[in-house]
Design a protein around this motif. Structure first.
Motif, PDB file in Angstrom:
ATOM      1  N   ALA A 183      93.348  23.015  21.064  1.00  0.00           N
ATOM      2  CA  ALA A 183      92.619  22.037  21.871  1.00  0.00           C
ATOM      3  C   ALA A 183      93.550  21.271  22.810  1.00  0.00           C
ATOM      4  CB  ALA A 183      91.869  21.064  20.961  1.00  0.00           C
ATOM      5  N   ARG A 184      94.787  21.053  22.390  1.00  0.00           N
ATOM      6  CA  ARG A 184      95.738  20.303  23.224  1.00  0.00           C
ATOM      7  C   ARG A 184      96.100  21.059  24.496  1.00  0.00           C
ATOM      8  NH1 ARG A 184     100.775  22.582  22.747  1.00  0.00           N
ATOM      9  NH2 ARG A 184     101.002  24.088  21.040  1.00  0.00           N
ATOM     10  N   ARG A 185      95.891  22.355  24.484  1.00  0.00           N
ATOM     11  CA  ARG A 185      96.248  23.176  25.643  1.00  0.00           C
ATOM     12  C   ARG A 185      95.201  23.124  26.752  1.00  0.00           C
ATOM     13  NH1 ARG A 185     100.255  26.970  24.894  1.00  0.00           N
ATOM     14  NH2 ARG A 185     101.004  27.370  22.780  1.00  0.00           N
ATOM     15  N   TRP A 186      94.060  22.531  26.485  1.00  0.00           N
ATOM     16  CA  TRP A 186      92.926  22.601  27.406  1.00  0.00           C
ATOM     17  C   TRP A 186      92.544  21.218  27.925  1.00  0.00           C
ATOM     18  CZ3 TRP A 186      90.090  27.086  28.694  1.00  0.00           C
ATOM     19  CH2 TRP A 186      90.535  28.260  28.058  1.00  0.00           C
ATOM     20  N   PHE A 187      92.114  21.182  29.172  1.00  0.00           N
ATOM     21  CA  PHE A 187      91.474  20.002  29.753  1.00  0.00           C
ATOM     22  C   PHE A 187      89.983  20.296  29.778  1.00  0.00           C
ATOM     23  CE2 PHE A 187      89.580  17.621  33.218  1.00  0.00           C
ATOM     24  CZ  PHE A 187      90.129  16.346  33.052  1.00  0.00           C
ATOM     25  N   THR A 188      89.222  19.534  28.997  1.00  0.00           N
ATOM     26  CA  THR A 188      87.789  19.822  28.850  1.00  0.00           C
ATOM     27  C   THR A 188      86.907  18.642  29.237  1.00  0.00           C
ATOM     28  OG1 THR A 188      87.901  19.203  26.510  1.00  0.00           O
ATOM     29  CG2 THR A 188      88.172  21.552  27.051  1.00  0.00           C
TER      30      THR A 188
ATOM     31  N   ILE B  10      95.252  24.259  30.593  1.00  0.00           N
ATOM     32  CA  ILE B  10      94.177  25.058  31.181  1.00  0.00           C
ATOM     33  C   ILE B  10      92.975  24.161  31.437  1.00  0.00           C
ATOM     34  CG2 ILE B  10      92.669  27.056  30.870  1.00  0.00           C
ATOM     35  CD1 ILE B  10      94.717  28.006  28.724  1.00  0.00           C
ATOM     36  N   VAL B  11      92.370  24.302  32.596  1.00  0.00           N
ATOM     37  CA  VAL B  11      91.151  23.570  32.935  1.00  0.00           C
ATOM     38  C   VAL B  11      89.959  24.479  32.648  1.00  0.00           C
ATOM     39  CG1 VAL B  11      89.847  22.421  34.764  1.00  0.00           C
ATOM     40  CG2 VAL B  11      92.356  22.253  34.716  1.00  0.00           C
ATOM     41  N   LEU B  12      89.056  24.015  31.802  1.00  0.00           N
ATOM     42  CA  LEU B  12      87.858  24.789  31.476  1.00  0.00           C
ATOM     43  C   LEU B  12      86.796  24.595  32.548  1.00  0.00           C
ATOM     44  CD1 LEU B  12      86.036  26.496  29.609  1.00  0.00           C
ATOM     45  CD2 LEU B  12      85.414  24.360  28.430  1.00  0.00           C
ATOM     46  N   VAL B  13      86.438  25.698  33.220  1.00  0.00           N
ATOM     47  CA  VAL B  13      85.286  25.722  34.129  1.00  0.00           C
ATOM     48  C   VAL B  13      84.182  26.457  33.379  1.00  0.00           C
ATOM     49  CG1 VAL B  13      84.420  26.461  36.373  1.00  0.00           C
ATOM     50  CG2 VAL B  13      86.811  25.720  36.141  1.00  0.00           C
ATOM     51  N   ARG B  14      83.135  25.740  33.035  1.00  0.00           N
ATOM     52  CA  ARG B  14      82.128  26.228  32.079  1.00  0.00           C
ATOM     53  C   ARG B  14      80.916  26.803  32.794  1.00  0.00           C
ATOM     54  NH1 ARG B  14      77.860  23.540  30.388  1.00  0.00           N
ATOM     55  NH2 ARG B  14      78.689  21.498  30.972  1.00  0.00           N
ATOM     56  N   ARG B  15      80.723  28.145  32.629  1.00  0.00           N
ATOM     57  CA  ARG B  15      79.550  28.808  33.190  1.00  0.00           C
ATOM     58  C   ARG B  15      78.561  29.178  32.079  1.00  0.00           C
ATOM     59  NH1 ARG B  15      80.665  33.353  37.593  1.00  0.00           N
ATOM     60  NH2 ARG B  15      78.381  33.304  37.478  1.00  0.00           N
ATOM     61  N   PHE B  16      78.374  28.280  31.134  1.00  0.00           N
ATOM     62  CA  PHE B  16      77.397  28.490  30.070  1.00  0.00           C
ATOM     63  C   PHE B  16      76.841  27.130  29.678  1.00  0.00           C
ATOM     64  CE2 PHE B  16      81.651  28.153  28.273  1.00  0.00           C
ATOM     65  CZ  PHE B  16      81.515  27.191  27.287  1.00  0.00           C
ATOM     66  N   GLY B  17      75.645  27.150  29.126  1.00  0.00           N
ATOM     67  CA  GLY B  17      75.000  25.916  28.698  1.00  0.00           C
ATOM     68  C   GLY B  17      75.562  25.401  27.388  1.00  0.00           C
ATOM     69  N   LEU B  18      75.266  24.149  27.074  1.00  0.00           N
ATOM     70  CA  LEU B  18      75.786  23.491  25.874  1.00  0.00           C
ATOM     71  C   LEU B  18      74.663  23.143  24.906  1.00  0.00           C
ATOM     72  CD1 LEU B  18      78.341  20.928  27.367  1.00  0.00           C
ATOM     73  CD2 LEU B  18      78.847  23.164  26.354  1.00  0.00           C
ATOM     74  N   GLU B  19      74.963  23.273  23.611  1.00  0.00           N
ATOM     75  CA  GLU B  19      74.053  22.758  22.601  1.00  0.00           C
ATOM     76  C   GLU B  19      74.216  21.241  22.520  1.00  0.00           C
ATOM     77  OE1 GLU B  19      77.097  21.732  19.806  1.00  0.00           O
ATOM     78  OE2 GLU B  19      75.116  22.049  18.960  1.00  0.00           O
TER      79      GLU B  19
END
Length: 499
Positions: A314-319, A333-342
């Protein structure tokens, strides 16, 4: 990058319509554009009789012949580059000394006659003003149809790259960035959306696969080392296990064995960032494939499982659900999210959600925002005929121009995501590599000749900070050709003028 001789998409006529076949050609005059932060003076122009440099012979073509083997079908289409030119002797047959100054990010139309095609090489010698005679030299056209690194003379220390468009008699000069650590020169407070970021489409699809599935010539490790900073990843998620595998649509990316998100992709990215802490990588994750897992399940697996973004990773990612400044995400790493969230993940970050939200992705769009407004995208991919490729090129240029119009004034523009990719499974002339063979050179020409020039783009817009946005490519690095990536990275030099 090493001068590329492109067939210019904006040709300048080289011959008079009144000329008969016995008259010599009327040559265009050379235009020089300095796309570096260093002022340069053109000190001398020498002309030499040319010899051709033989290129590698032959090329392999995929055919519809019934006797084609499956091995032939799965091999990439290769093309021999046009041969370059070299000076036939050490003695120039003509020389003059123009003493022309070309300041950073300026363009100069000169009175220097361009080289006689196929017969002549021009040697240009540039000097850094007030440097004690440090000089840089390049021959155009050069020994390679690709870019050329200028030769350093008299103790010169900087590195420059030349790209030459012969049909436009146009020479672009740019700094030769250290592509594995090119973000090192950019200040921390700039939002990543004002950078010029090279990306790859279906990034890990370099393996033996159907030609409509394979989009890349080399793997992610080599892409990152060569300057790519945006990865487009498609993942299969099943309903009954947490193994996330790499796919392109419903197909596996390799016919020689399953490739996994953690072991075959994240591992390479983590190793790269551990070795290059000045850099950041944006990863777009999208659920595809035949698996029955939902977006809700996909997001939860990514978030919780320590093989992915859970635990120590988790420390490796910017979320966070926003566009960060570069200093916040170096080495991450920057997460660009192309999916929906629960529902549970929607409550992350104080109820703002998880990752840069690109879940409401407009399908087959020419230019549209995603639902969050953090991303604007051109992703026109349904190419039905090879003639439609010109429409794709026009759309790519338009989004480059729109991104370049933005100015950084303390806020953050959206992430402009400009897909150069397109394909048609049922038409061999529209498979990814064939489209890239036309689109990629057209983008190199545009970035060298028109991008960042007031009112010279397809919509005549004014120029802002000239960022290209995220330019997502197919088939870069094929036969060592990284010119398009180098051109995109090169535009970040414009930001250094603001420091």
């Amino acid at each position: 990058m090493g001068s590329r001789m492109y067939a210019c998409g904006l040709p300048i006529p080289l011959f008079s319509s009144q000329r008969n076949q016995h008259q010599p050609p009327i040559m265009a005059s050379l235009t020089i554009r300095n796309l570096s932060i260093t002022p340069l003076e053109l000190k001398s122009v020498e002309r030499f009789e040319a010899d051709a440099v033989p290129g590698p012979g032959g090329f392999a073509n995929i055919t519809a012949n019934a006797t084609s083997t499956i091995k032939g079908l799965l091999n990439p289409i290769t093309r021999s580059p046009k041969p370059g030119l070299v000076a036939k002797s050490v003695d120039a047959h003509d020389r003059h000394d123009p003493n022309l100054r070309v300041d950073p990010f300026t363009t100069h139309a000169t009175e220097i006659r361009s080289a006689d095609p196929g017969r002549e090489v021009i040697r240009l010698t540039f000097e850094e003003p007030d440097s004690g005679g440090k000089q840089y030299q390049v021959d155009i056209p050069g020994p390679s149809p690709r870019s050329l690194t200028l030769t350093r003379l008299n103790g010169a220390e900087k590195e420059f790259t030349a790209i030459y468009v012969p049909t436009g008699a146009f020479l672009a000069l740019m700094s030769s960035a250290n592509l594995s650590q090119w973000m090192h020169e950019i200040r921390d407070d700039l939002p990543i959306s004002v950078l010029s970021l090279p990306g790859t489409h279906n990034s890990p699809t370099c393996h033996v696969a159907l030609p409509s599935v394979r989009c890349q010539a080399v793997g992610v490790k080599q892409q990152l080392a060569s300057g790519v900073r945006f990865l487009d990843i498609r993942v299969n998620c099943s309903a009954d296990d947490e193994d996330l595998t790499l796919v392109h649509s419903v197909f596996p990316i390799s016919l020689t064995g399953t490739k996994r998100l953690d072991a075959d992709l994240f591992k390479d990215v983590y190793e790269f960032l551990d070795q290059n802490k000045s850099e950041t990588v944006l990863i777009s994750l999208k659920r595809e494939g035949p698996g029955k897992g939902t977006d809700d399940r996909f997001g939860r697996i990514l978030h919780d499982n320590p093989r992915y973004l859970g635990g120590d990773n988790a420390r490796r990612w910017f979320t966070e659900p926003r566009i960060p400044n570069l200093g916040e995400v170096r080495g991450r790493i920057v997460l660009v999210r192309r999916f929906g969230l629960e529902e549970g993940l929607k409550q992350e970050n104080g109820g703002g959600g998880w990752g840069v939200d690109a879940s409401a992705w407009p399908d087959n769009c020419e230019d549209a925002p995603t639902g969050s407004g953090l991303v604007r995208v051109q992703d026109f991919y349904e190419i039905t005929e090879s003639t439609n490729i010109q429409k794709k090129i026009d759309l790519c240029r338009k989004l480059l121009e729109k991104s370049g119009e933005c100015r950084f004034t303390g806020g953050s523009p959206p992430l402009f995501v400009n897909f150069l990719s397109a394909s048609n499974f049922f038409n061999a002339s529209c498979w990814p590599e064939r489209i890239a063979a036309k689109v990629n050179p057209a983008m190199v020409e545009y970035l060298c000749m028109r991008h960042g020039e007031d009112h010279k783009g397809p919509n005549g817009l004014a120029c802002g900070d000239c960022a290209t946005g995220i330019v997502v490519t197919d088939w870069v690095g094929h036969d060592g050709d990284w010119d398009l990536i180098g051109c995109i990275v090169g535009w970040n030099a414009r930001l250094q003028l603001k420091q």
